[in-house]
Design a protein around this motif. Sequence first.
Motif, PDB file in Angstrom:
ATOM      1  N   LEU A 177      16.443  55.393  76.631  1.00  0.00           N
ATOM      2  CA  LEU A 177      17.233  56.238  75.727  1.00  0.00           C
ATOM      3  C   LEU A 177      18.623  55.645  75.502  1.00  0.00           C
ATOM      4  O   LEU A 177      19.110  55.583  74.365  1.00  0.00           O
ATOM      5  CB  LEU A 177      17.373  57.655  76.291  1.00  0.00           C
ATOM      6  N   GLY A 178      19.250  55.228  76.593  1.00  0.00           N
ATOM      7  CA  GLY A 178      20.580  54.633  76.481  1.00  0.00           C
ATOM      8  C   GLY A 178      20.561  53.354  75.667  1.00  0.00           C
ATOM      9  O   GLY A 178      21.433  53.128  74.821  1.00  0.00           O
ATOM     10  N   ALA A 179      19.555  52.519  75.899  1.00  0.00           N
ATOM     11  CA  ALA A 179      19.454  51.251  75.171  1.00  0.00           C
ATOM     12  C   ALA A 179      19.227  51.486  73.682  1.00  0.00           C
ATOM     13  O   ALA A 179      19.866  50.844  72.836  1.00  0.00           O
ATOM     14  CB  ALA A 179      18.335  50.394  75.758  1.00  0.00           C
ATOM     15  N   VAL A 180      18.339  52.411  73.345  1.00  0.00           N
ATOM     16  CA  VAL A 180      18.070  52.707  71.940  1.00  0.00           C
ATOM     17  C   VAL A 180      19.310  53.289  71.281  1.00  0.00           C
ATOM     18  O   VAL A 180      19.697  52.893  70.172  1.00  0.00           O
ATOM     19  CB  VAL A 180      16.863  53.661  71.795  1.00  0.00           C
ATOM     20  N   GLY A 181      19.944  54.232  71.947  1.00  0.00           N
ATOM     21  CA  GLY A 181      21.153  54.844  71.385  1.00  0.00           C
ATOM     22  C   GLY A 181      22.252  53.831  71.138  1.00  0.00           C
ATOM     23  O   GLY A 181      22.869  53.799  70.064  1.00  0.00           O
ATOM     24  N   LEU A 182      22.498  52.986  72.124  1.00  0.00           N
ATOM     25  CA  LEU A 182      23.529  51.954  71.964  1.00  0.00           C
ATOM     26  C   LEU A 182      23.152  50.951  70.879  1.00  0.00           C
ATOM     27  O   LEU A 182      24.013  50.513  70.105  1.00  0.00           O
ATOM     28  CB  LEU A 182      23.768  51.243  73.286  1.00  0.00           C
ATOM     29  N   ALA A 183      21.892  50.569  70.816  1.00  0.00           N
ATOM     30  CA  ALA A 183      21.450  49.599  69.808  1.00  0.00           C
ATOM     31  C   ALA A 183      21.634  50.147  68.396  1.00  0.00           C
ATOM     32  O   ALA A 183      22.116  49.437  67.505  1.00  0.00           O
ATOM     33  CB  ALA A 183      19.993  49.209  70.048  1.00  0.00           C
ATOM     34  N   VAL A 184      21.265  51.398  68.176  1.00  0.00           N
ATOM     35  CA  VAL A 184      21.408  51.999  66.846  1.00  0.00           C
ATOM     36  C   VAL A 184      22.887  52.098  66.477  1.00  0.00           C
ATOM     37  O   VAL A 184      23.294  51.716  65.369  1.00  0.00           O
ATOM     38  CB  VAL A 184      20.724  53.377  66.789  1.00  0.00           C
ATOM     39  N   ALA A 185      23.708  52.614  67.391  1.00  0.00           N
ATOM     40  CA  ALA A 185      25.148  52.744  67.109  1.00  0.00           C
ATOM     41  C   ALA A 185      25.782  51.378  66.862  1.00  0.00           C
ATOM     42  O   ALA A 185      26.570  51.204  65.923  1.00  0.00           O
ATOM     43  CB  ALA A 185      25.840  53.461  68.268  1.00  0.00           C
ATOM     44  N   ALA A 186      25.436  50.402  67.674  1.00  0.00           N
ATOM     45  CA  ALA A 186      26.002  49.059  67.522  1.00  0.00           C
ATOM     46  C   ALA A 186      25.542  48.407  66.223  1.00  0.00           C
ATOM     47  O   ALA A 186      26.322  47.713  65.561  1.00  0.00           O
ATOM     48  CB  ALA A 186      25.632  48.190  68.723  1.00  0.00           C
ATOM     49  N   ALA A 187      24.288  48.603  65.851  1.00  0.00           N
ATOM     50  CA  ALA A 187      23.775  48.027  64.608  1.00  0.00           C
ATOM     51  C   ALA A 187      24.525  48.596  63.405  1.00  0.00           C
ATOM     52  O   ALA A 187      24.909  47.853  62.498  1.00  0.00           O
ATOM     53  CB  ALA A 187      22.274  48.274  64.480  1.00  0.00           C
ATOM     54  N   LEU A 188      24.731  49.908  63.396  1.00  0.00           N
ATOM     55  CA  LEU A 188      25.484  50.515  62.297  1.00  0.00           C
ATOM     56  C   LEU A 188      26.918  49.995  62.254  1.00  0.00           C
ATOM     57  O   LEU A 188      27.422  49.628  61.193  1.00  0.00           O
ATOM     58  CB  LEU A 188      25.491  52.037  62.430  1.00  0.00           C
ATOM     59  N   ALA A 189      27.566  49.982  63.413  1.00  0.00           N
ATOM     60  CA  ALA A 189      28.955  49.506  63.474  1.00  0.00           C
ATOM     61  C   ALA A 189      29.028  48.036  63.077  1.00  0.00           C
ATOM     62  O   ALA A 189      29.931  47.638  62.323  1.00  0.00           O
ATOM     63  CB  ALA A 189      29.519  49.712  64.873  1.00  0.00           C
ATOM     64  N   GLY A 190      28.104  47.245  63.563  1.00  0.00           N
ATOM     65  CA  GLY A 190      28.104  45.822  63.240  1.00  0.00           C
ATOM     66  C   GLY A 190      27.901  45.574  61.764  1.00  0.00           C
ATOM     67  O   GLY A 190      28.616  44.770  61.153  1.00  0.00           O
ATOM     68  N   TYR A 191      26.943  46.269  61.171  1.00  0.00           N
ATOM     69  CA  TYR A 191      26.712  46.096  59.746  1.00  0.00           C
ATOM     70  C   TYR A 191      27.931  46.543  58.942  1.00  0.00           C
ATOM     71  O   TYR A 191      28.354  45.863  57.997  1.00  0.00           O
ATOM     72  CB  TYR A 191      25.468  46.858  59.283  1.00  0.00           C
ATOM     73  N   ALA A 192      28.478  47.702  59.295  1.00  0.00           N
ATOM     74  CA  ALA A 192      29.649  48.207  58.577  1.00  0.00           C
ATOM     75  C   ALA A 192      30.842  47.267  58.725  1.00  0.00           C
ATOM     76  O   ALA A 192      31.662  47.152  57.818  1.00  0.00           O
ATOM     77  CB  ALA A 192      30.006  49.609  59.072  1.00  0.00           C
ATOM     78  N   GLN A 193      30.936  46.599  59.864  1.00  0.00           N
ATOM     79  CA  GLN A 193      32.041  45.665  60.096  1.00  0.00           C
ATOM     80  C   GLN A 193      31.912  44.412  59.230  1.00  0.00           C
ATOM     81  O   GLN A 193      32.885  43.948  58.664  1.00  0.00           O
ATOM     82  CB  GLN A 193      32.110  45.275  61.576  1.00  0.00           C
ATOM     83  N   VAL A 194      30.709  43.866  59.124  1.00  0.00           N
ATOM     84  CA  VAL A 194      30.535  42.631  58.356  1.00  0.00           C
ATOM     85  C   VAL A 194      30.357  42.896  56.860  1.00  0.00           C
ATOM     86  O   VAL A 194      30.443  41.978  56.066  1.00  0.00           O
ATOM     87  CB  VAL A 194      29.352  41.774  58.871  1.00  0.00           C
ATOM     88  N   HIS A 195      30.104  44.142  56.495  1.00  0.00           N
ATOM     89  CA  HIS A 195      29.972  44.514  55.087  1.00  0.00           C
ATOM     90  C   HIS A 195      31.043  45.550  54.775  1.00  0.00           C
ATOM     91  O   HIS A 195      30.768  46.746  54.767  1.00  0.00           O
ATOM     92  CB  HIS A 195      28.577  45.086  54.813  1.00  0.00           C
ATOM     93  N   PRO A 196      32.273  45.112  54.527  1.00  0.00           N
ATOM     94  CA  PRO A 196      33.363  46.064  54.372  1.00  0.00           C
ATOM     95  C   PRO A 196      33.250  46.960  53.147  1.00  0.00           C
ATOM     96  O   PRO A 196      33.887  47.995  53.082  1.00  0.00           O
ATOM     97  CB  PRO A 196      34.605  45.179  54.282  1.00  0.00           C
ATOM     98  N   GLY A 197      32.451  46.615  52.180  1.00  0.00           N
ATOM     99  CA  GLY A 197      32.263  47.467  51.016  1.00  0.00           C
ATOM    100  C   GLY A 197      33.434  47.398  50.053  1.00  0.00           C
ATOM    101  O   GLY A 197      34.503  46.892  50.369  1.00  0.00           O
TER     102      GLY A 197
END
Length: 179
Positions: A10-30
């Motif tokens: 659960l912790g790994a999935v939660g962290l992976a999803v949150a990190a993926a969103l943050a990472g994508y949002a960081q590299v794609h500033p919009g």
Amino acid sequence: MPAQWGLAALGAVGLAVAAALAGYAQVHPGDGAALTTLGFSGMLQMKSWLTTAATVLVVVQLVSALAMWGRLPGVRDAPRWVTPLHRWSGTVAFLLTLPVVFHCVWSLGFEDEPARVLVHSLAGCAFYGVFAAKMLALRLRRLPSATVPVLGGLLAVVLVVVWFSSALWFFGQSGYASY
């Protein structure tokens, strides 16, 4: 699977999803452009009102969860309609957040200034991480009995933080009548 492995998953999935969103949002500033406003006058109005509706449904989620778990004062056995109400209000609340997160991640990106925006960015990513962990927890067996209620409560708290750091701020800046 032993409980500790389930909790680790659960912790790994939660962290992976949150990190993926943050990472994508960081590299794609919009570029700040809205892809749709769903009939609202602007992207920020849409995001604020949809998040407000989702937050109202979190209250329904909390009350119905308390009733289902036998923790609502004065209610011994929840009526049969409470479980479907809980599921559907959660589903609708989640669906209401999808255009919001899409515009946050795609159109605006991850921001770290000012502090309110950093809190909002972190809480928004955490919301989907906790959501993913809670949905997985509903399917895993042998987890501690408090796992789902704790994740549900955390999900509610994180959404309220998202709302306070965005919609409430926006309404305070522009007025509640801003559609």
